[in-house]
Structure formats: structure tokens, C-alpha cells
Design a protein around this motif. Structure first.
Motif, PDB file in Angstrom:
ATOM      1  N   ALA A 129     128.772 -99.542  27.236  1.00 40.50           N
ATOM      2  CA  ALA A 129     129.726-100.324  26.829  1.00 40.50           C
ATOM      3  C   ALA A 129     131.034-100.205  27.412  1.00 40.50           C
ATOM      4  O   ALA A 129     131.083 -98.872  27.547  1.00 40.50           O
TER       5      ALA A 129
ATOM      6  N   PHE B  67     135.594-100.227  27.249  1.00 40.51           N
ATOM      7  CA  PHE B  67     136.524-100.892  25.973  1.00 40.51           C
ATOM      8  C   PHE B  67     137.610-101.120  26.671  1.00 40.51           C
ATOM      9  O   PHE B  67     137.553-100.486  27.762  1.00 40.51           O
TER      10      PHE B  67
ATOM     11  N   ASP C 263     140.729-100.154  26.385  1.00 37.78           N
ATOM     12  CA  ASP C 263     141.897 -99.251  26.524  1.00 37.78           C
ATOM     13  C   ASP C 263     141.105 -97.937  27.417  1.00 37.78           C
ATOM     14  O   ASP C 263     141.313 -96.765  27.096  1.00 37.78           O
TER      15      ASP C 263
ATOM     16  N   THR D  87     142.588 -95.103  26.597  1.00 34.37           N
ATOM     17  CA  THR D  87     142.447 -93.526  25.175  1.00 34.37           C
ATOM     18  C   THR D  87     141.134 -93.148  25.263  1.00 34.37           C
ATOM     19  O   THR D  87     140.494 -92.769  24.406  1.00 34.37           O
ATOM     20  N   SER D  88     140.141 -94.062  26.237  1.00 29.19           N
ATOM     21  CA  SER D  88     138.458 -93.686  26.226  1.00 29.19           C
ATOM     22  C   SER D  88     137.986 -92.274  26.461  1.00 29.19           C
ATOM     23  O   SER D  88     136.445 -92.268  26.495  1.00 29.19           O
ATOM     24  N   LEU D  89     138.833 -91.408  26.850  1.00 29.92           N
ATOM     25  CA  LEU D  89     138.610 -90.655  27.470  1.00 29.92           C
ATOM     26  C   LEU D  89     139.171 -89.371  26.444  1.00 29.92           C
ATOM     27  O   LEU D  89     140.441 -89.317  26.399  1.00 29.92           O
TER      28      LEU D  89
ATOM     29  N   VAL E  54     135.416 -95.100  32.865  1.00 23.25           N
ATOM     30  CA  VAL E  54     135.047 -95.708  32.538  1.00 23.25           C
ATOM     31  C   VAL E  54     133.448 -96.367  32.774  1.00 23.25           C
ATOM     32  O   VAL E  54     132.695 -95.689  31.494  1.00 23.25           O
TER      33      VAL E  54
ATOM     34  N   LEU F 183     131.108 -94.174  33.529  1.00 20.59           N
ATOM     35  CA  LEU F 183     130.832 -93.205  32.430  1.00 20.59           C
ATOM     36  C   LEU F 183     129.481 -94.114  31.864  1.00 20.59           C
ATOM     37  O   LEU F 183     128.499 -94.297  30.435  1.00 20.59           O
ATOM     38  N   ALA F 184     130.001 -95.447  31.281  1.00 20.47           N
ATOM     39  CA  ALA F 184     128.984 -96.552  30.567  1.00 20.47           C
ATOM     40  C   ALA F 184     127.822 -96.459  31.612  1.00 20.47           C
ATOM     41  O   ALA F 184     126.931 -96.831  31.476  1.00 20.47           O
TER      42      ALA F 184
ATOM     43  N   ASP G 137     139.540 -94.132  19.700  1.00 23.07           N
ATOM     44  CA  ASP G 137     138.766 -94.470  20.825  1.00 23.07           C
ATOM     45  C   ASP G 137     137.662 -93.743  21.724  1.00 23.07           C
ATOM     46  O   ASP G 137     136.918 -94.310  21.578  1.00 23.07           O
ATOM     47  N   TYR G 138     138.089 -92.532  21.894  1.00 21.80           N
ATOM     48  CA  TYR G 138     138.018 -91.612  22.910  1.00 21.80           C
ATOM     49  C   TYR G 138     136.521 -91.509  22.078  1.00 21.80           C
ATOM     50  O   TYR G 138     134.814 -90.750  22.703  1.00 21.80           O
ATOM     51  N   ILE G 139     136.518 -90.985  20.808  1.00 24.66           N
ATOM     52  CA  ILE G 139     135.327 -91.022  19.429  1.00 24.66           C
ATOM     53  C   ILE G 139     134.267 -92.315  19.913  1.00 24.66           C
ATOM     54  O   ILE G 139     133.279 -92.495  19.896  1.00 24.66           O
ATOM     55  N   LYS G 140     134.994 -93.412  19.655  1.00 22.11           N
ATOM     56  CA  LYS G 140     134.006 -94.296  19.920  1.00 22.11           C
ATOM     57  C   LYS G 140     133.291 -95.128  21.019  1.00 22.11           C
ATOM     58  O   LYS G 140     131.828 -95.435  20.609  1.00 22.11           O
ATOM     59  N   PHE G 141     133.698 -94.154  21.985  1.00 18.87           N
ATOM     60  CA  PHE G 141     133.511 -94.382  23.444  1.00 18.87           C
ATOM     61  C   PHE G 141     132.388 -93.263  23.566  1.00 18.87           C
ATOM     62  O   PHE G 141     130.779 -93.621  24.332  1.00 18.87           O
TER      63      PHE G 141
ATOM     64  N   ALA H 186     129.446 -94.950  21.660  1.00 14.00           N
ATOM     65  CA  ALA H 186     128.602 -95.787  22.469  1.00 14.00           C
ATOM     66  C   ALA H 186     128.076 -95.776  23.777  1.00 14.00           C
ATOM     67  O   ALA H 186     127.166 -96.251  23.715  1.00 14.00           O
ATOM     68  N   ARG H 187     127.992 -94.715  23.925  1.00 12.64           N
ATOM     69  CA  ARG H 187     127.080 -94.127  25.429  1.00 12.64           C
ATOM     70  C   ARG H 187     126.418 -92.984  24.617  1.00 12.64           C
ATOM     71  O   ARG H 187     125.127 -92.439  25.115  1.00 12.64           O
TER      72      ARG H 187
END
Lengths: 323, 330
Positions: free
Chosen positions: A93, A95, A97, A100-102, A163, A166-167, B218-222, B225-226
Motif C-alpha cells: 500500500a 498512502f 502523504d 507523514t508516512s515515514l 514510500v 517500502l511498499a 500515518d507512519y504507524i498505519k503505513f 500496511a507493510r
């Protein structure tokens, strides 16, 4: 052969004032290597569909009906641990933004290595090699050095590349990209989309690309699914849907894209707003806004029906009513 | 990093000078010190001599400068009560307070953080709700009440633990420790529980709130998701981000522990600096009060400065010597 098959997927949120249905009877298929675009207004259920497929619906939301099949076996009823193994390894997945995803306190390398080692039996040094390799593949310059730096040391576009790495680093068969470019500068968006397409072609992964950018869909997707008020209302090849939309909502959506060179006094729009979750009308959810409303529309909900040109859920195209 | 360090140290010095000014003013609040030193029938000339000998005829800022210079070398003069050097008195009492505060601080962390994590991860479980409720009691009950209750239950009714004093202490150099005797350790239990209770509940509630906040990011959500394992998500990803604000509060509260120790030491007749301070207040022993004020402030400032420096080691974004977002474009 289909990679992903979603059948009559319904997600509900029980609340004190009754059950809210976020998405209802969603049906989708994704073929291996295919890019399926998903469009619709905010709140149409695009992201919720993605979250349901990857098994990350926030409680108290739950899948009330339907099933999700990946390579022919159901994944919607897997236990926590089994579903965890699917995430990242089978379905990745991305996302919205990248800022804030890392995780800000771990280096990019630590996050990549951790993800790789979770899914693949590799030593730390082999995982590190693979991490560096992935950074190179997503176009990070000097990846041997950048692997040990923190997310805040990357620009927004570079972070979205991380990101993507990572996905993809455990080579999932399906990527759910939820508005992957919305938060980025326009100049970077095209690069990120091109990169995503290139990498998926290389690895053979399929993509569900959630966006409300029609331009991105036109350029990238093979097929497109249009969602409205929690339902898929039209599916078809991108060229067909964009050039000759059949559902009145899709037609309205296409008509409201401003064209370069024209300067209309008033931008075309669809009157009204999408109904809220607790106020969806009887029959077709679009009927109060629909310019081609018929008597039946307020009474009967149209099913998604397949024909030679694709699938559409509208009484205008229902065979029984046509006769 | 060096610039940051120097800046912080300069700030710390300014704070200490301000505190020293307040301590210095205390001598003035007590009236003319000369009148309490000379016999009642002393002549004007005798008074003037004493004033000159003590330097009290100098302008105020000169006196203040001398006070600061002496304080910097640990010289706070003689106690008015028993004519011993204030620095010796404080040095005798310091180990008792330090050991008490150390144990209380360790307890509040070792118990508070795990409880906070537990209540954040299982917010709806019965245990977590119970802990939340109990922590509310812990945070709102005055510490002297809990101290007295502890004495009532464990000393009076059960007779397991002593109700006052430090037990047997062993001198190691100038440091007297209660850590290595059984009675010393037993004597530590009740006072340190009383002292740590407030911090413990504070840390528990803080960790819980922060962690629940972080788990929504979000980074916990991501990370989920990983397909990362729960353990990695909770402890590797979430906990580190949780602890950043917890460290600040803990640093501030560590100073608070030293200050609150006054009450604990009074309840348990613990022979520490706090008890010394209370005695000094009763006798109007200004040099001791001034020295205590300066010393506690100094500890506060040292802790806060260390906390700021510690941040950088946990949060990479604060490392100013790192290159910012590097070039290379998108």
C-alpha cells in the motif's frame, strides 16, 4: 485469470444511532499486471475499498457482506497473523502523504531492512543490499549514503519514492496506491506516477490507483472504476469511460473537467452534493442530482450490469426496462 | 551542536544568577542582620564596625557579587543556628535525599512506562480502565495523605516496615548510603513509594495519551500496511516517538521530586536536605535556606539542560549538525 476479485463487498460502521454503510456491494476485478484506476468524490468509498482489501479497516468498521479473493483464495476472513503476512508480501500500500508516512526517528534504511526481513528470509547484510538496491531503483541518488539518513533529510518527492520502495520491497503482487501524488508538487506528480508504472511493469505487480485526478487516470490506468456514494457505478476501459461515459454521474464528472483553451464564465458542475452516509436516498443514490432521472430511479436501486462495453449501474442501460 | 550547547549553558548561567539574587534578597527580608548579631546595648560605633567587617557597608551590587563569587565555590557562610558551615550541613544531608529521589524516580519510570503502554494498547480492557481509575486517585490524593496511609497499613497494622528514619547507613567516603544494609533498604520502601506515586501516575497517563496519539499516525498505519509484526510496530515504531515528550516531562518532574521530598522527609523523618530546610525555616536560618534554594535550582537547571541534550539523541530531527534536506531535487 484474475489476481483480485472483490464480490459484493459491504463495509459497515455500527454506531449508537444505527449502522452506517460506508461501501455497499462493491464488485471489482484486477488482472495480473493491470492498473485499475478508481475515481470518485471524497467520501465515495474509494479509500475504504482499499482499506478493506488490505484488511485495515479502523474499528468499529467491519466487513458485513461479500468476499475478497486473492489468486482464488479468500483473504477477507483470515486471522490477524495470516493477514499480516499478506500485507506487504502479497498486497502493498502507498498512502497519500509521504511527509507523514515515514517514521521520523528511524533511518530510511532501518525501515526498509525491517520490512524486507519481516517478509523474506534474508540476513541483515543481504537485506541491506536489497534496501540499497531498491533505493536505486526508485531513483534516489547515492543510495549507499542515503540509506543511513532520516526521512526529514529528504524532500517530499524523494520521500514518496522511499514510500514506493517500502511498499514494493517485498515484491507484492498488488499495490493499492491511495492518492499517491495528491500531496506532491505538480511538477513531481508525473515523475512519481511514471516511476510507479515502470516499477510495476518490471515486477509484474497490479495496481489499484485511487485518485480524483482524471489526468492521472487517463495517462496511467488500463481500466477505470467510478464510485459514487459507496457503490461502483461504472467500470470500463479508460478510453471508453473517458470518451463516452454512460452513467450520468460519470458524464457529469467528465464534463466538469476544465479544458485548456476554453475560458467559460461558470465552471460546469453537477448540482447538489453527494448524500451523507446516513441520508442516502432510496433507489439510485444519484437520482436527486441526475439530469436523466426516471420514475424508477427513486424506487429501485440499479445493479452493476456487464455488457460488451463494460459495466454500468444505471436504469438507462437496464435491459428489462428498455424492453 | 556545540553552538547549541554553549547557548544552553549561557541560559543556565543567567537563570542561576537570578536565583542567586533571590537567595541574596532573603538576607534583607529578615531585617538588618547586624542587629541580630550584636548585643542589644551595642553602641553605634560597634555596629558600624561589625557592618564594615561583614562588608555590609558596601553597595548592594558589590555585596551581591561577593555572594555569587562565594556561592560559586560552595561557600554559603555559617549556619546561624549551630555555627557550622552551611556547605558541610548540606553535604551531610545530600546523600539521604539523593538516594530517596533516585529510587522514587526509577520506580516511577520502571512501573509507569509499562503501565502506560499496556493501557494504550488495550484501552478497553477491564484492567486498563481500572488502572486509569486508580491513577486518577493517585494523581489527586495529596502525597502526605498517602504517606500517612502507608505508615498506618505497613508500619502500624502489619508492622512490616519502619515508619521513620533511614535505618542503618554505611559511610563510603563522605557519602552515607542506605543501599547496602537490609534495614536501610527496608526504610527506603515506604518513603520512595509515597514520593513516586504522583510521578508514576503522571508518567503512566502521559505515556498512555502519547502512545494512543502515535498509534493513530500515518507512519504507524503505513507500518501496518507493510505487514510488520505488532511487536515491532508497538515498541520499535510507536514507543520511541512516544518517549520524546515523556522525557521532557520526566526531566521537569525530577526537579519536582527533589522539591516534593520536603514533604516526604517530614512525614517519614527522613534525615535529608528537605528536613534540614524545614528546620532552617523554623529557626529563620537564612544561610541554610539560601543555600538550599541555590542548590535545588542548580539541580533543576542541570537536569533541564541534560534533557535538552538528550532529545537530540532520540529525535534525529533535532540534530543540528546533520545536513538538512539534501539537494538532488526530486
Amino acid at each position: 485469470m484474475t489476481l483480485l476479485k472483490v464480490e459484493n463487498l459491504t463495509v459497515e460502521f455500527p454506531s449508537r444511532r444505527g449502522t452506517l454503510t460506508a461501501i455497499e456491494d462493491v464488485c471489482l476485478t484486477v488482472a495480473p499486471g493491470e492498473i485499475l484506476g478508481m475515481v470518485g468524490e471524497s467520501g465515495a468509498g474509494k479509500s475504504m475499498t482499499g482499506a478493506a482489501i488490505i484488511g485495515l479497516i479502523e474499528p468499529p468498521g467491519r466487513i458485513a457482506r461479500g468476499q475478497i479473493l486473492l489468486n482464488g483464495s479468500r483473504i477477507d476472513n483470515l486471522g490477524r497473523e495470516d493477514m499480516r503476512r499478506v500485507r506487504g508480501r502479497q498486497i502493498g500500500a502507498i498512502f497519500q502523504d509521504p511527509l507523514t508516512s515515514l517514521n521520523p526517528v528511524l533511518t530510511v534504511g532501518e525501515q526498509l531492512i525491517e520490512t524486507i526481513q519481516t517478509h523474506l528470509k534474508l540476513s541483515r547484510s543481504a537485506a541491506r543490499e536489497r534496501a540499497i538496491d531498491w533505493l536505486r531503483r526508485v531513483g534516489i541518488p547515492a543510495p549507499e549514503k542515503r540509506v543511513d539518513t532520516y526521512p526529514h533529510q529528504y524532500s517530499g518527492g524523494m520521500r514518496q519514492r522511499v514510500v514506493i520502495a517500502l511498499a514494493l520491497c517485498a515484491e507484492p503482487r498488488l499495490i493499492i496506491a491511495d492518492e499517491p501524488t495528491t500531496a506532491l508538487d505538480v511538477s513531481v506528480q508525473a515523475q512519481i506516477i511514471a516511476l510507479l508504472r515502470k516499477l510495476c511493469k518490471e515486477t509484474g505487480a497490479s495496481v489499484i490507483l485511487v485518485t480524483h485526478d482524471m489526468g492521472v487516470i487517463a495517462e496511467t490506468a488500463d481500466r477505470v472504476a467510478v464510485m459514487y456514494a459507496g457503490r461502483v457505478i461504472e467500470v470500463g476501459a479508460v478510453a471508453d469511460v473517458l470518451r463516452a461515459p454512460r452513467h450520468p454521474y460519470t458524464a457529469g464528472l467528465m464534463a466538469s473537467i476544465p479544458r485548456i483553451g476554453e475560458k467559460p464564465d461558470i465552471l460546469p458542475q453537477i448540482d447538489g452534493a453527494m448524500p451523507r452516509l446516513n441520508a442516502r436516498p432510496e433507489g439510485c443514490a444519484f437520482n436527486p442530482r441526475c439530469p436523466k432521472r426516471m420514475e424508477v430511479c427513486a424506487r429501485l436501486r440499479p445493479d452493476l450490469v456487464a455488457d460488451a462495453q463494460g459495466e454500468v449501474a444505471c436504469h438507462l442501460f437496464s435491459k428489462e426496462l428498455a424492453t | 551542536m556545540l553552538g547549541f550547547l554553549i547557548r544552553r549553558i549561557i541560559q543556565a548561567i543567567i537563570v542561576m544568577l537570578a536565583v542567586a539574587l533571590i537567595a541574596f534578597m532573603m538576607f534583607r527580608f529578615m531585617g538588618d542582620p547586624v542587629s541580630s548579631m550584636v548585643p542589644e546595648h551595642a553602641t553605634e560605633q560597634e555596629r558600624a564596625e561589625v557592618r564594615e567587617r561583614l562588608g555590609l557597608d558596601q553597595p548592594l551590587f558589590v555585596q551581591y557579587g561577593r555572594f555569587v563569587a562565594r556561592a560559586a565555590t560552595g561557600d554559603f557562610g555559617l549556619s546561624w543556628r549551630n555555627a557550622r558551615p552551611v556547605s558541610t550541613l548540606l553535604a551531610e544531608r545530600f546523600p539521604a535525599t539523593a538516594e530517596l529521589v533516585l529510587v522514587a524516580a526509577a520506580l516511577s519510570l520502571v512501573v509507569g512506562i509499562p503501565l502506560g503502554i499496556y493501557t494504550a494498547l488495550r484501552p478497553n480492557s477491564f484492567n486498563a480502565q481500572m488502572l486509569q481509575f486508580l491513577s486518577l486517585v493517585g494523581i489527586s490524593l495529596p502525597t502526605f495523605v498517602t504517606g500517612i496511609l502507608l505508615i498506618l497499613v505497613f508500619s502500624v497494622w502489619l508492622g512490616w516496615l519502619p515508619s521513620f528514619g533511614r535505618g542503618e547507613v554505611v559511610d563510603i567516603g563522605w557519602w552515607s548510603t542506605g543501599f547496602i544494609t537490609a534495614s536501610g533498604l527496608k526504610a527506603l520502601i515506604l518513603p520512595s513509594i509515597m514520593l513516586c506515586l504522583f510521578q508514576l501516575t503522571l508518567i503512566m497517563r502521559l505515556v498512555r495519551a502519547e502512545m494512543m496519539e502515535v498509534l493513530r499516525t500515518d507512519y504507524i498505519k503505513f507500518a501496518r500496511a507493510r505487514g510488520l509484526r505488532d511487536r515491532a510496530i508497538n515498541f520499535r515504531h510507536a514507543l520511541r516517538n512516544t518517549l520524546i515528550p515523556v522525557i521532557t516531562i520526566f526531566g521537569l518532574q525530577l526537579g519536582g521530586l527533589i522539591a516534593f521530598a520536603i514533604i516526604t522527609e517530614t512525614v517519614f523523618q527522613w534525615p535529608g536536605m528537605g528536613a534540614l530546610f524545614i528546620q532552617a525555616v523554623n529557626f529563620g536560618d537564612v544561610p541554610v535556606m539560601a543555600a538550599y534554594l541555590v542548590l535545588v535550582s542548580f539541580i533543576f537547571v542541570v537536569i533541564n539542560t541534560s534533557v535538552d541534550l538528550l532529545y537530540a539523541s532520540i529525535d534525529p530531527r533535532l540534530r543540528v549538525d546533520d545536513a538538512g534536506p539534501a539537494g538532488g531535487g526530486h
